[in-house]
Design a protein around this motif. Structure first.
Motif, mmCIF file in Angstrom:
data_model
loop_
_atom_site.group_PDB
_atom_site.id
_atom_site.type_symbol
_atom_site.label_atom_id
_atom_site.label_comp_id
_atom_site.label_asym_id
_atom_site.label_seq_id
_atom_site.Cartn_x
_atom_site.Cartn_y
_atom_site.Cartn_z
ATOM 1 N N SER A 157 0.827 -1.214 0.000
ATOM 2 C CA SER A 157 0.000 0.000 0.000
ATOM 3 C C SER A 157 0.857 1.257 0.000
ATOM 4 O O SER A 157 0.509 2.276 0.608
ATOM 5 C CB SER A 157 -0.956 0.011 1.206
ATOM 6 N N ALA A 158 2.009 1.179 -0.696
ATOM 7 C CA ALA A 158 2.940 2.304 -0.829
ATOM 8 C C ALA A 158 3.518 2.728 0.520
ATOM 9 O O ALA A 158 3.924 3.881 0.703
ATOM 10 C CB ALA A 158 2.287 3.483 -1.534
ATOM 11 N N LEU A 159 3.585 1.784 1.463
ATOM 12 C CA LEU A 159 4.237 2.005 2.754
ATOM 13 C C LEU A 159 5.505 1.164 2.803
ATOM 14 O O LEU A 159 5.694 0.273 1.979
ATOM 15 C CB LEU A 159 3.302 1.625 3.899
ATOM 16 N N ILE A 160 6.367 1.432 3.767
ATOM 17 C CA ILE A 160 7.613 0.684 3.904
ATOM 18 C C ILE A 160 7.420 -0.406 4.943
ATOM 19 O O ILE A 160 6.964 -0.145 6.053
ATOM 20 C CB ILE A 160 8.769 1.613 4.331
ATOM 21 N N GLU A 161 7.760 -1.624 4.579
ATOM 22 C CA GLU A 161 7.706 -2.751 5.509
ATOM 23 C C GLU A 161 9.103 -3.354 5.593
ATOM 24 O O GLU A 161 9.656 -3.819 4.594
ATOM 25 C CB GLU A 161 6.692 -3.792 5.058
ATOM 26 N N GLY A 162 9.676 -3.313 6.797
ATOM 27 C CA GLY A 162 11.057 -3.740 6.982
ATOM 28 C C GLY A 162 11.185 -5.220 7.244
ATOM 29 O O GLY A 162 10.410 -5.811 7.996
ATOM 30 N N GLY A 163 12.199 -5.826 6.618
ATOM 31 C CA GLY A 163 12.495 -7.236 6.848
ATOM 32 C C GLY A 163 11.324 -8.130 6.513
ATOM 33 O O GLY A 163 10.470 -7.799 5.697
ATOM 34 N N SER A 206 -0.040 -14.975 20.773
ATOM 35 C CA SER A 206 0.944 -14.411 19.847
ATOM 36 C C SER A 206 1.978 -13.564 20.565
ATOM 37 O O SER A 206 1.631 -12.614 21.278
ATOM 38 C CB SER A 206 0.246 -13.565 18.781
ATOM 39 N N ALA A 207 3.239 -13.914 20.366
ATOM 40 C CA ALA A 207 4.324 -13.132 20.945
ATOM 41 C C ALA A 207 4.578 -11.896 20.088
ATOM 42 O O ALA A 207 4.497 -11.942 18.861
ATOM 43 C CB ALA A 207 5.581 -13.991 21.028
ATOM 44 N N GLU A 208 4.863 -10.773 20.729
ATOM 45 C CA GLU A 208 5.242 -9.555 20.035
ATOM 46 C C GLU A 208 6.718 -9.282 20.319
ATOM 47 O O GLU A 208 7.129 -9.173 21.475
ATOM 48 C CB GLU A 208 4.363 -8.382 20.478
ATOM 49 N N VAL A 209 7.495 -9.199 19.252
ATOM 50 C CA VAL A 209 8.949 -9.109 19.373
ATOM 51 C C VAL A 209 9.437 -7.859 18.653
ATOM 52 O O VAL A 209 9.137 -7.656 17.469
ATOM 53 C CB VAL A 209 9.629 -10.359 18.773
ATOM 54 N N GLU A 210 10.200 -7.020 19.341
ATOM 55 C CA GLU A 210 10.735 -5.806 18.732
ATOM 56 C C GLU A 210 12.114 -6.083 18.135
ATOM 57 O O GLU A 210 12.993 -6.629 18.800
ATOM 58 C CB GLU A 210 10.838 -4.682 19.755
ATOM 59 N N VAL A 211 12.277 -5.724 16.879
ATOM 60 C CA VAL A 211 13.551 -5.889 16.174
ATOM 61 C C VAL A 211 13.841 -4.597 15.413
ATOM 62 O O VAL A 211 13.044 -4.179 14.564
ATOM 63 C CB VAL A 211 13.517 -7.079 15.190
ATOM 64 N N ASP A 212 14.948 -3.962 15.717
ATOM 65 C CA ASP A 212 15.340 -2.710 15.051
ATOM 66 C C ASP A 212 14.227 -1.668 15.083
ATOM 67 O O ASP A 212 13.999 -0.941 14.104
ATOM 68 C CB ASP A 212 15.752 -2.976 13.593
ATOM 69 N N GLY A 213 13.502 -1.624 16.198
ATOM 70 C CA GLY A 213 12.462 -0.617 16.357
ATOM 71 C C GLY A 213 11.108 -0.997 15.795
ATOM 72 O O GLY A 213 10.141 -0.231 15.943
ATOM 73 N N LEU A 214 10.993 -2.151 15.151
ATOM 74 C CA LEU A 214 9.722 -2.614 14.609
ATOM 75 C C LEU A 214 9.205 -3.790 15.437
ATOM 76 O O LEU A 214 9.990 -4.636 15.872
ATOM 77 C CB LEU A 214 9.861 -3.048 13.145
ATOM 78 N N VAL A 215 7.894 -3.848 15.641
ATOM 79 C CA VAL A 215 7.305 -4.907 16.454
ATOM 80 C C VAL A 215 6.649 -5.941 15.536
ATOM 81 O O VAL A 215 5.703 -5.626 14.803
ATOM 82 C CB VAL A 215 6.274 -4.346 17.444
ATOM 83 N N GLY A 298 7.062 0.049 8.921
ATOM 84 C CA GLY A 298 6.401 -0.918 9.786
ATOM 85 C C GLY A 298 6.974 -2.296 9.528
ATOM 86 O O GLY A 298 7.796 -2.493 8.634
ATOM 87 N N PRO A 299 6.543 -3.308 10.308
ATOM 88 C CA PRO A 299 7.049 -4.671 10.116
ATOM 89 C C PRO A 299 6.344 -5.371 8.955
ATOM 90 O O PRO A 299 5.220 -5.018 8.601
ATOM 91 C CB PRO A 299 6.696 -5.359 11.440
ATOM 92 N N LYS A 300 7.023 -6.342 8.351
ATOM 93 C CA LYS A 300 6.417 -7.165 7.310
ATOM 94 C C LYS A 300 5.871 -8.442 7.948
ATOM 95 O O LYS A 300 6.617 -9.220 8.524
ATOM 96 C CB LYS A 300 7.435 -7.544 6.228
ATOM 97 N N TYR A 301 4.555 -8.622 7.846
ATOM 98 C CA TYR A 301 3.938 -9.862 8.299
ATOM 99 C C TYR A 301 3.877 -10.815 7.111
ATOM 100 O O TYR A 301 3.168 -10.558 6.141
ATOM 101 C CB TYR A 301 2.543 -9.604 8.860
ATOM 102 N N GLY A 302 4.613 -11.903 7.210
ATOM 103 C CA GLY A 302 4.718 -12.833 6.100
ATOM 104 C C GLY A 302 6.159 -12.905 5.636
ATOM 105 O O GLY A 302 7.033 -12.150 6.091
#
Length: 358
Positions: A157-163, A206-215, A298-302
């Motif tokens: 959706s034209a947003l940035i998803e990290g990793g 569901s565990a929520e894990v922060e990596v490089d500032g993204l959850v 934001g984080p990439k789910y998938g």
């Protein structure tokens, strides 16, 4: 620019390219890239690589896959008026020919980018990993995939998803003994032995894990169960398939070790494992990219092919037009406004100020 991008997207959508049938679209991409004198063009099967060779201090890769899932009465493409603007509708609009259209347009237009750019259009992404064109290219021509940073134009959706998350699938099999169901005590029910594992899955939070500032939000689920011989036979064997989506703070081995702890006493057979990728957003190039695009990451789910870049030591993000929730749906579409946003964002990132060009 908007109308031209929409037209280009329709042109490539209407060249059907279900996985295994990418040749015609790869030929089209190769012809367009060969027409740009500032690009060197290479071909590996149905993967097309076009790159600048300007001697810049940094090189970035921008990649997208040419294939789609099977057509379901959703070709040819068409333009659809909607309350939020014009949409391009049809197979591949979202996943991910919208991104490919932006790549094709910018590869031809940006003859003097502020960084050297390698544009990679690859095949066989929507099928098993062993056939993936990006993976094949990394084996056949690793020099063509080398870079300081990479952008994978998967729909966001034209947003940035990290990793990206990692994914592991395991089969958990129990063994009993067959007997007539009227004399159940003479056998042992393998399906019943799955109960503790199912209780573990039902109780998972569901565990929520922060990596490089993204959850990243993890997931652990049963995705398949099989067993039984006949309606009057105690089942001698049962199999439960479990999928664990894990955050990029873990390796594949660490994810498997956790599964071993959660399902202690069971034998686990790994049927699929794709590693996660850290977002790398603390790196200077990544920070510059986020600043140029102008939206928070934001984080990439998938799982996506950013993991392949990560495994090669190339930090990567996902950034592309189209809502990922519509990927693979029969009614998939791509907003023309997303095409425009991504084209403008990448242009800002790849266009140097005058003083940087001197």
């Amino acid at each position: 620019m908007v109308s031209e991008l929409a037209r280009l997207l329709q042109e490539i959508m209407d060249v059907e390219s279900v996985s295994g049938n990418e040749r015609a679209l790869a030929d089209l991409v190769e012809r367009r890239m060969a027409a740009s004198p500032h690009l060197e063009v290479f071909r590996d099967g149905d993967c097309v690589v076009a790159r600048t060779a300007l001697g810049r201090a940094e090189r970035v890769v921008i990649a997208g896959h040419l294939d789609t899932v099977p057509v379901a009465g959703n070709l040819p493409s068409r333009l659809v008026e909607h309350s939020d603007g014009v949409r391009v509708w049809g197979r591949g609009a979202c996943d991910m020919k919208g991104g490919v259209a932006v790549m094709l347009a910018l590869a031809g237009e940006l003859s003097a980018p502020n960084r050297d750019v390698t544009w990679i259009f690859y095949d066989h992404e929507e099928v098993e990993a062993t056939r993936n064109g990006l993976g094949r290219l990394s084996r056949n021509r690793p020099d063509l995939i080398e870079a300081d940073f990479a952008v994978l134009m998967e729909p966001t959706s034209a947003l940035i998803e990290g990793g990206c998350q990692g994914t592991i699938r395991v089969e958990l099999t129990t063994t009993g003994s067959a007997a007539h169901s009227a004399r159940a005590w003479m056998g042992h029910n393998a399906i019943h032995d799955l109960a503790p594992a199912l209780q573990t899955l039902a109780g998972y939070r569901s565990a929520e894990v922060e990596v490089d500032g993204l959850v990243y939000r993890e997931g652990l689920n049963a995705v398949g169960v099989s067993g039984g011989m006949a309606a009057n036979v105690i089942p001698p064997e049962a199999t439960l398939t479990i999928n664990y989506r894990f955050a990029p703070d873990k390796s594949g081995d660490e994810a498997l070790a956790l599964l071993g702890q959660w399902f202690a006493g069971y034998d686990l057979k790994v049927t699929d494992l794709s590693p996660a990728a850290r977002p790398g957003l603390t790196l200077p190039l990544a920070r510059e990219f986020v600043e140029a695009i102008g939206v928070p990451a934001g984080p990439k789910y998938g799982w996506t092919d950013v993991a392949r870049f990560s495994a090669l030591g190339v930090p990567a993000v996902n950034y592309g037009p189209g809502d990922p929730a519509y990927a693979h749906r029969d009614d998939e579409f791509c907003p023309v406004s997303d095409l425009e946003k991504c084209a403008a964002g990448l242009t800002r990132w790849l266009t140097a100020p005058e003083e940087a060009q001197s």
